[in-house]
Design a protein around this motif. Sequence first.
Motif: not given
Length: 125
Positions: A13, A88, A124
């Motif tokens: 993440q 990201p 992500s």
Amino acid sequence: QVQLVDSGGGLVQAGGSLRLSCAASGRTYTMGWMGWFRQAPGKERDFVAAIRWSGPSTVYADSVKGRFTISRDNAKNTVYLQMNSLKPEDTAVYYCAAITTPRGTPTGPGNYDYWGQGTQVFVSF
């Protein structure tokens, strides 16, 4: 000949961390610099970081300064890329590479002689 095997990629993440490894074998004594590059889909292969195989010198792309750290363990013939505060936009296939014939700067992919197979990093939202 130098063989490079990179590993450590995965899914993380945003804000997380990953550590990539690149294990070198063969004529490692011929290596001058080892570097990390990355390539996102549809984009060119971009420089990330490089470290001199013998000596303290390191070089970083502006986009990763303060977040990524390149290091090496000469006894293990391994280079690491510690990636923190991942974004990201860091999503890409990451490749390690080695220079054995000195030419140009360690930031240019064309100056590298050997490449690993690549490891996928996906960050992500």
